[in-house]
Design a protein around this motif. Sequence first.
Motif, PDB file in Angstrom:
ATOM      1  N   UNK A 108       0.831  -1.197   0.000  1.00 19.32           N
ATOM      2  CA  UNK A 108       0.000   0.000   0.000  1.00 19.32           C
ATOM      3  C   UNK A 108       0.876   1.261   0.000  1.00 19.32           C
ATOM      4  N   UNK A 109       1.958   1.220   0.730  1.00 16.33           N
ATOM      5  CA  UNK A 109       2.867   2.367   0.827  1.00 16.33           C
ATOM      6  C   UNK A 109       3.558   2.654  -0.502  1.00 16.33           C
ATOM      7  N   UNK A 110       3.884   1.605  -1.251  1.00 17.22           N
ATOM      8  CA  UNK A 110       4.674   1.754  -2.463  1.00 17.22           C
ATOM      9  C   UNK A 110       3.835   1.843  -3.739  1.00 17.22           C
ATOM     10  N   UNK A 111       2.500   1.790  -3.627  1.00 21.53           N
ATOM     11  CA  UNK A 111       1.680   1.818  -4.837  1.00 21.53           C
ATOM     12  C   UNK A 111       1.795   3.176  -5.526  1.00 21.53           C
ATOM     13  N   UNK A 112       1.727   3.142  -6.831  1.00 20.80           N
ATOM     14  CA  UNK A 112       1.863   4.363  -7.623  1.00 20.80           C
ATOM     15  C   UNK A 112       0.612   5.227  -7.509  1.00 20.80           C
ATOM     16  N   UNK A 113       0.786   6.515  -7.751  1.00 20.28           N
ATOM     17  CA  UNK A 113      -0.346   7.430  -7.701  1.00 20.28           C
ATOM     18  C   UNK A 113      -1.371   7.050  -8.771  1.00 20.28           C
ATOM     19  N   UNK A 120      -9.319  -0.721   2.148  1.00 18.42           N
ATOM     20  CA  UNK A 120     -10.268   0.354   2.423  1.00 18.42           C
ATOM     21  C   UNK A 120      -9.684   1.196   3.559  1.00 18.42           C
ATOM     22  N   UNK A 121     -10.194   2.404   3.781  1.00 18.46           N
ATOM     23  CA  UNK A 121      -9.685   3.213   4.903  1.00 18.46           C
ATOM     24  C   UNK A 121      -9.770   2.490   6.240  1.00 18.46           C
TER      25      UNK A 121
END
Length: 220
Positions: A108-113, A120-121
Amino acid sequence: MRGGGGGREEFGLSVRRVPRSHLQRAFFQAWLNEKFAPELLESKPEIIECVVEQLDHMEANLKRAKRGDLKVSIHRMEIERIRYVLSSYLRCRLVKIEKFFPHVLEKEKSRAEGEPSILSPEEFAFAKEYMANTEIYLKNVALKHMPPNLQKVSLLKSVPRPNLDSFVFLRVLERQENILVEPETDEQREYTIDLEEGSQHLIRYKTIAPLVASGAVQLI
């Protein structure tokens, strides 16, 4: 969730004007894919929100229905069926988050914009809290009693990754050509296969993971 006559409309299955056949297909496809995939898949908050809202409408309409109406029992069974699938889907995701939490958070941290989130939040908050509690537990129970040079541990290295090499059954929803298949042994070579619509296969998950994400195949 099944398509049917006017009774489905009467009991709230057309909320938000979402086609019943489309929602049924998307919801059950998301459930089966999550159930059989070895990794945590992309979050489907829009589908889940829509299903929950439809369940609320169905239950509200049931309360206004006449007692003794046969449709009440039928639709109540339908509600229970949908709730079971929804509960199974969410529980399956939580189990994977607990099992692979450092890798899930790292992905999740490294996913591209612009790339879809796999959490989910609410799941993201749960995963962060689960990781923080795990680190605190390890420190209090074990690490603080060890020599200083051994008091650090990498959860990314310690927690097993999802086994993307595991084999899965699938049904082809859209014909695919030239799918590259990795060899099973050193003596074999890479080769390509075509997946015909409607056919079923047993194949390594990572080979068809992009097709699962795109909806071209359905895990079964």
